[in-house]
Design an enzyme around this catalytic site. Structure first.
Site, PDB file in Angstrom:
ATOM      1  N   TRP A  10      14.611 -20.050  41.957  1.00  0.00           N
ATOM      2  CA  TRP A  10      14.439 -19.976  43.415  1.00  0.00           C
ATOM      3  C   TRP A  10      15.749 -20.047  44.177  1.00  0.00           C
ATOM      4  O   TRP A  10      15.772 -19.818  45.379  1.00  0.00           O
ATOM      5  CB  TRP A  10      13.519 -21.114  43.875  1.00  0.00           C
ATOM      6  CG  TRP A  10      12.066 -20.806  43.721  1.00  0.00           C
ATOM      7  CD1 TRP A  10      11.502 -19.807  42.977  1.00  0.00           C
ATOM      8  CD2 TRP A  10      10.970 -21.504  44.347  1.00  0.00           C
ATOM      9  NE1 TRP A  10      10.137 -19.845  43.094  1.00  0.00           N
ATOM     10  CE2 TRP A  10       9.788 -20.870  43.918  1.00  0.00           C
ATOM     11  CE3 TRP A  10      10.882 -22.597  45.184  1.00  0.00           C
ATOM     12  CZ2 TRP A  10       8.525 -21.307  44.345  1.00  0.00           C
ATOM     13  CZ3 TRP A  10       9.635 -23.027  45.601  1.00  0.00           C
ATOM     14  CH2 TRP A  10       8.470 -22.376  45.192  1.00  0.00           C
ATOM     15  N   GLU A 162      23.056 -12.118  32.486  1.00  0.00           N
ATOM     16  CA  GLU A 162      22.879 -11.691  33.871  1.00  0.00           C
ATOM     17  C   GLU A 162      24.139 -10.957  34.334  1.00  0.00           C
ATOM     18  O   GLU A 162      25.101 -11.605  34.805  1.00  0.00           O
ATOM     19  CB  GLU A 162      22.626 -12.887  34.785  1.00  0.00           C
ATOM     20  CG  GLU A 162      21.384 -13.682  34.439  1.00  0.00           C
ATOM     21  CD  GLU A 162      20.845 -14.447  35.648  1.00  0.00           C
ATOM     22  OE1 GLU A 162      19.689 -14.223  36.002  1.00  0.00           O
ATOM     23  OE2 GLU A 162      21.599 -15.241  36.239  1.00  0.00           O
ATOM     24  N   SER A 204      17.914  -8.458  39.219  1.00  0.00           N
ATOM     25  CA  SER A 204      16.985  -7.525  39.883  1.00  0.00           C
ATOM     26  C   SER A 204      15.766  -7.167  39.023  1.00  0.00           C
ATOM     27  O   SER A 204      15.323  -6.018  39.023  1.00  0.00           O
ATOM     28  CB  SER A 204      17.726  -6.260  40.337  1.00  0.00           C
ATOM     29  OG  SER A 204      18.737  -6.592  41.272  1.00  0.00           O
ATOM     30  N   GLY A 225      15.171 -13.913  39.950  1.00  0.00           N
ATOM     31  CA  GLY A 225      15.566 -14.518  41.214  1.00  0.00           C
ATOM     32  C   GLY A 225      14.587 -14.145  42.318  1.00  0.00           C
ATOM     33  O   GLY A 225      13.483 -14.689  42.404  1.00  0.00           O
ATOM     34  N   GLY A 226      14.975 -13.199  43.148  1.00  0.00           N
ATOM     35  CA  GLY A 226      14.205 -12.844  44.346  1.00  0.00           C
ATOM     36  C   GLY A 226      12.716 -12.623  44.100  1.00  0.00           C
ATOM     37  O   GLY A 226      11.877 -13.125  44.857  1.00  0.00           O
TER      38      GLY A 226
HETATM   39  P1  13P Z   1      17.720 -11.477  41.298  1.00  0.00           P
HETATM   40  O1  13P Z   1      16.476 -11.343  40.442  1.00  0.00           O
HETATM   41  O2  13P Z   1      17.407 -11.806  42.726  1.00  0.00           O
HETATM   42  O3  13P Z   1      18.635 -10.292  41.146  1.00  0.00           O
HETATM   43  O4  13P Z   1      18.519 -12.747  40.750  1.00  0.00           O
HETATM   44  C1  13P Z   1      18.792 -12.830  39.396  1.00  0.00           C
HETATM   45  C2  13P Z   1      19.321 -14.177  39.105  1.00  0.00           C
HETATM   46  O5  13P Z   1      20.425 -14.500  39.469  1.00  0.00           O
HETATM   47  C3  13P Z   1      18.449 -15.126  38.389  1.00  0.00           C
HETATM   48  O6  13P Z   1      19.141 -16.241  37.977  1.00  0.00           O
END
Ligand code: 13P
Length: 242
Positions: A10, A162, A204, A225-226
């Protein structure tokens, strides 16, 4: 056999904007998933999340101190996270490496504290766009892996690849790019137990691309993440896991 892990991160988003997240997730996930699922929330939310999460949803922290205790104002130890109800903790996220100058040695120390506290560290690594464009991605990630991991059986830790250029940009690594890096990282693991190592892809990940990424041989889950902030999107990614 490795169990897939879908973990949400989050970041700096709280329950204010996510009041109905758990009920919505429970509505969207009708049968308990056969893979592991976790959500890594800001420290202030851990207790609430751990008390209200369904049995199949583990809770994680997003960072821990290199220290166990002492005069370290503002720090939260791995043991405190465990006491609050965590099973996992993210260490070495690129945002912490960038914002707080965390080195591989610091990340390794945090992973060691996590293991001592009975937590599973989710150790993050990944190359920048400049490093990829220069053809150095493999070396950068292999070096980060070897310098950031504690001495532990592969089954006790989780690695999250990542690529920095894919985080929050909507620009995902292709399934082939991610698979290629995961295979390199698995081979680079220093023990002969590399088949037990769980390697997550992050950057992403969305409902639209999760199934293709998670179908790759060496991708054992996702760090989201998002898309984890939206319960329906997160449920859809959970359902995509093999
Ligand atoms: P997003 O899924 O928003 O690109 O973020 C990835 C992330 O940094 C998860 O730790």
């Amino acid at each position: 056999m490795r169990r897939a892990l879908i973990a949400g991160n989050w970041k700096l988003h709280g329950l204010q904007e996510n009041q109905s997240w758990i009920p919505a997730l429970e509505t969207a996930v009708t049968t308990p998933p056969s893979n592991d699922v976790a959500v890594c929330v800001p420290a202030t939310l851990i207790t609430t999340m751990a008390q209200t999460a369904p049995d199949w949803l583990s809770v994680g922290g997003q960072d821990c101190s290199v220290h166990e205790k002492g005069a370290h104002t503002g720090e939260i130890s791995a043991r405190m996270l465990a006491d609050a109800g965590c099973s996992y903790v993210i260490v070495g996220h690129s945002e912490r490496r960038a914002d707080h100058g965390e080195t591989d040695a610091v990340v390794k120390a945090k992973a060691e504290r996590a293991l001592e506290a009975g937590l599973t560290p989710i150790i993050c690594l990944g190359e920048s766009l400049g490093e990829r464009d220069a053809g150095n991605a493999e070396d950068v990630c292999r070096d980060q892996l070897l310098a950031s991991i504690p001495e532990a059986p592969a089954a006790k830790v989780v690695i999250a690849y990542e690529p920095i250029w894919a985080i929050g940009t909507g620009r995902t690594a292709t399934a082939q790019q991610a698979q290629d890096m995961h295979e390199i990282l698995r081979q680079a693991w220093p023990g002969d137990d590399h088949d037990a190592l769980r390697l997550l892809y992050g950057g992403s990940v969305k409902p639209a691309n999760a199934a293709e990424l998670l179908a790759q041989r060496d991708i054992d889950g996702a760090l989201v993440g998002g898309a984890s902030l939206d319960a329906e999107s997160f449920a859809s990614i959970i359902a995509s896991a093999k």
